[in-house]
Design an enzyme around this catalytic site. Sequence first.
Site: not given
Ligand code: M6R
Length: 615
Positions: A75, A2, A495, A511, A27, A492, A101-102, A610, A488
């Site tokens: 969020w 949030c 997500e 395997h 956020r 990408k 937020n929390g 984020k 990675e």
């Molecule tokens: O801010 P951070 O690097 O700690 O965040 C970690 C993950 O939440 C972040 O990398 C997330 O996996 C991204 N959405 C990936 O693109």
Amino acid sequence: MCGIVGYIGNREAYPIIINGLKRLEYRGYDSAGIALYDGKTIQLCKTKGKVADLEANVEKEICKTGNLGIGHTRWATHGVPNDVNSHPHYSNSGDLVIIHNGIIENYTSIKKELINRGYTFSSDTDTEVLVNLIEDVKKKENVKLGKAVQIALNQVVGAYAIAIFDKNKPDEIVVAKLGSPLAIGIGDDEFFIASDASPFIEFTNNAIYLEDEEMAIIRKGRDIEIRKIKDDSIVAPYVQELQLNLEQIEKGGYDYFMLKEIYEQPSVIKDTFRGRLLADKGIIRLGGLEDYIEKFINADRIIIVACGTSWHAGLVAEYIFEDWARIPVEVEYASEFRYRNPVITEKDVVIAISQSGETADTLAAIKLAKEKGAFVYGICNVVGSTISRATHSGTYTHAGPEIGVASTKAFTTQITVLTMIALKLARVKGTISQSDYMLHLRELDIIPSKVAKALKKNDEIEEIAKVFKDATNFLYLGRGYNFPVALEGALKLKEISYIHAEGYPAAEMKHGPIALIDEQMPIVVIAVNSNHYDKVVSNIQEIKSRKGIIIAVVTEGDTVVRELADYIMEVPNTPETLSPLVTTIPLQLLSYHIALMLDRNVDQPRNLAKAVTVE
Ligand code: M6R
């Protein structure tokens, strides 16, 4: 997660709050709300959906007047995203209005107690419980808002950044923080409140970042009063000068932040090593590291804790640290690390990697490591973030704000920092030859131009995306340094496009995952020049014999894989050790184009946020 925004001063609060919420939407973006106060009437509007939906509702429902305002982009944690659960929330009397937020972990027991005392609740949120707890304390103890907040927060367990005002005090907002970030912008006779400084950057360069367990009473025309939540003692404010500028948080002509951030990589990688890497002189100088080199060199092991993309950067680091510096490395998901009673000693060095510097799991892992006596080094992007302050020392990546939820430039700049640290340690330890050291310094120095060259293949990658946009599954394979890049690439794609994708070490395919391969399955294989090249070629052959479709990331000029693959994405030749910095580029672009073709919101994919500030 949030995002929260607040304003108190002499301007109309509405545009400041709305624009601020738009900047904080990264956020969380499942619902949004605003409360404005002109000293007589509170105007409150909230809705399921994005800030743009809120704006449309505000036009229909409320007046946009008031010099005091608070806003929230959510969020969801407690309660589904709907209008009622959106913030702000009123207390039962209608006098207090809060954004939060929390998570308040003990909200159920507090709620029961409040219900027994006659309070009613319209939402499912922990936040509505908190605002009523504050109201209850205020009435019972007959105290002002600030004192009531302080007493109430001593009764809650959890994490929060809150902003709250009282209808009877039109010149005051009270804020408090534990776990979630909270910045206060200081203007002339006006104050801005936000989860980060981006909502107020055009108004002031001066900000106070509240520390955990601190609260502030912010009154128009008066100095800020900061207090410790625990004992109400006064804290002297520390005003910082911000380094952010407006241009950095705008799209700069790109349609999406993600694309802008992908294209920024050549310049931000340079920013990451600017003044730190003096290739011709054979020097790497990292301010945060210089005083602690002995700790690293004498460490029994390095434990890297991180989440998501940052965890993938940690996996790349495992290869380079062990290869060059010969220090054993373990890479841990921060979320698992803290819950399995890990063995950590004073002889361990823990590196915490986080773009946002706010990830709750990573922060919790840091706290645990510190308790056990380990030295904790942070690699963060956001300057002044909670993790950057919680660690003993560290290095900023200097990638500039990353707003797209999918991490791109954070990944490559994290690897850049980790590479510099590994080279520096290897040099001091004497575990790398002079020629290898110099070669890598020079190669790192020219990496930005290679990344720029890899980006030039964008149009070809877009064509490949057209072919595969309707695929329902993808496999990503890589070996050695490029195994984490395969992970990675898959992350990408999933997500932002919502297509199922798995990353695997290429050799593991036989395997299990090989059973998935048929003529429908696109398999992205990272097959650049490396010590494992021939082995990867064999893996490609194995896929071909099962009719899988190969999309290969190859080194410019490659002929062998070109013959075997159905599609190729070329990157410049690079030493294997540095290759993740270029091989990741086509994978970012492929995901971006596929997601766009599927009409996904690439900057704000569903269900994500984020900064993941909940555990
Ligand atoms: O801010 P951070 O690097 O700690 O965040 C970690 C993950 O939440 C972040 O990398 C997330 O996996 C991204 N959405 C990936 O693109």
